[in-house]
Write an enzyme that holds these catalytic residues in place. Structure first.
Site, PDB file in Angstrom:
ATOM      1  N   TYR A  87     -39.869  66.524  43.170  1.00  0.00           N
ATOM      2  CA  TYR A  87     -38.758  66.640  44.294  1.00  0.00           C
ATOM      3  C   TYR A  87     -37.662  67.529  43.844  1.00  0.00           C
ATOM      4  CZ  TYR A  87     -35.345  64.830  47.291  1.00  0.00           C
ATOM      5  OH  TYR A  87     -34.197  64.521  48.378  1.00  0.00           O
ATOM      6  N   LYS A 135     -35.911  70.928  44.920  1.00  0.00           N
ATOM      7  CA  LYS A 135     -34.597  70.736  45.549  1.00  0.00           C
ATOM      8  C   LYS A 135     -33.593  71.574  44.873  1.00  0.00           C
ATOM      9  CE  LYS A 135     -34.739  68.225  49.075  1.00  0.00           C
ATOM     10  NZ  LYS A 135     -34.313  68.892  50.233  1.00  0.00           N
TER      11      LYS A 135
HETATM   12  N1  LIG Z   1     -31.215  60.408  52.821  1.00  0.00           N
HETATM   13  C1  LIG Z   1     -30.612  60.746  51.490  1.00  0.00           C
HETATM   14  O1  LIG Z   1     -29.680  59.857  51.037  1.00  0.00           O
HETATM   15  C2  LIG Z   1     -31.060  62.081  50.864  1.00  0.00           C
HETATM   16  C3  LIG Z   1     -30.247  62.335  49.630  1.00  0.00           C
HETATM   17  C4  LIG Z   1     -30.664  63.381  48.905  1.00  0.00           C
HETATM   18  C5  LIG Z   1     -31.315  64.469  49.806  1.00  0.00           C
HETATM   19  N2  LIG Z   1     -31.551  64.338  50.996  1.00  0.00           N
HETATM   20  C6  LIG Z   1     -32.309  65.409  51.698  1.00  0.00           C
HETATM   21  O2  LIG Z   1     -31.980  65.256  53.121  1.00  0.00           O
HETATM   22  C7  LIG Z   1     -32.946  65.590  54.045  1.00  0.00           C
HETATM   23  C8  LIG Z   1     -33.346  64.537  54.995  1.00  0.00           C
HETATM   24  O3  LIG Z   1     -33.564  63.358  54.200  1.00  0.00           O
HETATM   25  P1  LIG Z   1     -33.627  62.003  55.140  1.00  0.00           P
HETATM   26  O4  LIG Z   1     -33.400  61.013  53.894  1.00  0.00           O
HETATM   27  O5  LIG Z   1     -33.051  62.137  56.509  1.00  0.00           O
HETATM   28  O6  LIG Z   1     -35.432  62.173  55.241  1.00  0.00           O
HETATM   29  P2  LIG Z   1     -36.388  61.319  56.303  1.00  0.00           P
HETATM   30  O7  LIG Z   1     -37.706  61.333  55.732  1.00  0.00           O
HETATM   31  O8  LIG Z   1     -35.638  60.242  56.783  1.00  0.00           O
HETATM   32  O9  LIG Z   1     -36.334  62.459  57.421  1.00  0.00           O
HETATM   33  C9  LIG Z   1     -37.217  63.502  57.438  1.00  0.00           C
HETATM   34  C10 LIG Z   1     -37.589  64.186  58.661  1.00  0.00           C
HETATM   35  O10 LIG Z   1     -38.249  65.255  58.440  1.00  0.00           O
HETATM   36  C11 LIG Z   1     -39.823  65.223  59.039  1.00  0.00           C
HETATM   37  N3  LIG Z   1     -40.547  65.991  58.334  1.00  0.00           N
HETATM   38  C12 LIG Z   1     -41.073  66.011  57.018  1.00  0.00           C
HETATM   39  N4  LIG Z   1     -42.005  66.886  56.656  1.00  0.00           N
HETATM   40  C13 LIG Z   1     -42.044  67.771  57.751  1.00  0.00           C
HETATM   41  C14 LIG Z   1     -42.530  69.189  57.877  1.00  0.00           C
HETATM   42  N5  LIG Z   1     -43.411  69.445  56.943  1.00  0.00           N
HETATM   43  N6  LIG Z   1     -42.176  69.781  59.186  1.00  0.00           N
HETATM   44  C15 LIG Z   1     -41.502  69.292  59.970  1.00  0.00           C
HETATM   45  N7  LIG Z   1     -40.667  68.179  60.002  1.00  0.00           N
HETATM   46  C16 LIG Z   1     -41.161  67.278  58.674  1.00  0.00           C
HETATM   47  C17 LIG Z   1     -39.904  63.999  58.991  1.00  0.00           C
HETATM   48  O11 LIG Z   1     -40.909  63.607  60.016  1.00  0.00           O
HETATM   49  C18 LIG Z   1     -38.752  63.323  59.226  1.00  0.00           C
HETATM   50  O12 LIG Z   1     -38.446  63.141  60.789  1.00  0.00           O
HETATM   51  C19 LIG Z   1     -34.061  66.032  53.154  1.00  0.00           C
HETATM   52  O13 LIG Z   1     -34.081  67.323  52.874  1.00  0.00           O
HETATM   53  C20 LIG Z   1     -33.692  65.187  51.839  1.00  0.00           C
HETATM   54  O14 LIG Z   1     -34.578  65.861  50.644  1.00  0.00           O
HETATM   55  C21 LIG Z   1     -31.486  63.028  51.568  1.00  0.00           C
END
Ligand SMILES: NC(=O)c1ccc[n+]([C@@H]2O[C@H](COP(=O)([O-])OP(=O)(O)OC[C@H]3O[C@@H](n4cnc5c(N)ncnc54)[C@H](O)[C@@H]3O)[C@@H](O)[C@H]2O)c1
Length: 258
Positions: free
Chosen positions: A163, A167
């Site tokens: 991951y 990123k």
């Molecule tokens: N939540 C956090 O604290 C956090 C921290 C660091 C980075 N991020 C980044 O923020 C972004 C969102 O994270 P999150 O926690 O909301 O994730 P999440 O898993 O809750 O949501 C991700 C969404 O993307 C969709 N998805 C996954 N693969 C897909 C694909 N191949 N095509 C289309 N849709 C797809 C999923 O169905 C889901 O609805 C990500 O890029 C993650 O790496 C989040």
């Protein structure tokens, strides 16, 4: 506020694609942009999440379209962008939020299959979507792209090797696109969020959560809509006109590195 400032500090009428907006950070951003008057396209591969998110935004009065899209498939991204232009006439913003996750694994055993999934979704999906919107944004001389990084990648969080690699590669793409596309009027930035996620209360039992909250000056994770949404909103607005290639730590001050 005078009209000039008003016109810069808005996303009203902008056509903005948010990938992975079926839940989590993406859904929160889509809600916030939509409440601000943006026309929102939700590009999501999970049909149940898509079917729930679209009417939810519509009920808020948002002009929204859902397009089932797997960001690992270039043809599906191209079709989603074409559908956006067909429905709304253009594309002004792209929020590259979607990421396909795999279970944590230590470096000694992390599989190349998992690395491949992280790369095809995180790096590949981000690049393909940027390429798909570029001709339209360049032709109109205005575009806003928001990609997604992670403090995990920057700090090298244990158990997240594949991951983290994906990123950090997204940040590299962001910087290169920022340099190449500034002359086209396109700015490209990253958000590294720390947001309450779909794991809900269960996630609050983990050591990672406790450590985060202890080290976060604000003492809490962010809310996808009210904490992360406004940052995406700014990065998609005309007010973000002299910032490009940067990563914004949307984490309540947990990680101060710039
Ligand atoms: N939540 C956090 O604290 C956090 C921290 C660091 C980075 N991020 C980044 O923020 C972004 C969102 O994270 P999150 O926690 O909301 O994730 P999440 O898993 O809750 O949501 C991700 C969404 O993307 C969709 N998805 C996954 N693969 C897909 C694909 N191949 N095509 C289309 N849709 C797809 C999923 O169905 C889901 O609805 C990500 O890029 C993650 O790496 C989040």
């Amino acid at each position: 506020m005078d009209e000039g400032a008003d016109a810069m500090h808005t996303v009203d009428g902008k056509v903005i694609i948010v990938t992975g907006a079926g839940r989590g950070v993406g859904l929160g951003i889509a809600r916030h942009l939509g409440r601000g008057g943006a026309k929102v396209v939700i590009a999501e591969w999970n049909p149940e999440r898509l079917d729930a998110a679209v009417p939810e935004l519509r009920a808020l009065g948002v002009d929204v379209m859902g397009v089932r899209t797997d960001i690992m498939q270039r043809d599906e991204i191209d079709a989603m962008v074409a559908a956006t232009i067909s429905r709304f006439g253009t594309v002004d913003g792209l929020v590259n939020n979607a990421q396909t996750f795999r279970p944590m694994a230590p470096m000694a055993t992390v599989s190349h299959d998992d690395l491949d999934v992280f790369y095809r979704s995180g790096v590949g999906g981000t690049l393909a979507a940027m390429q798909a919107v570029y001709p339209t944004m360049a032709a109109q001389g205005w575009g806003r792209i928001v990609n997604f990084a992670s403090s995990m990648g920057i700090t090298g969080g244990r158990g997240f090797g594949a991951y983290n690699a994906s990123k950090e590669a997204v940040r590299a793409l962001t910087r290169t696109a920022a340099r190449e596309w500034a002359a086209d009027g396109i700015v490209v930035n990253c958000i590294a969020p720390a947001a309450a996620d779909h794991h809900g209360d269960a996630a609050k039992e983990t050591e990672g959560y406790r450590t985060f909250v202890e080290n976060c000056p604000m003492g809490r994770q962010g809310d996808p809509e009210t904490d992360i949404g406004p940052i995406a909103w700014f990065l998609c607005s005309d007010a973000c006109r002299y910032l490009t290639g940067h990563t914004f730590m949307a984490d309540g001050g947990a990680f101060m590195w710039a």
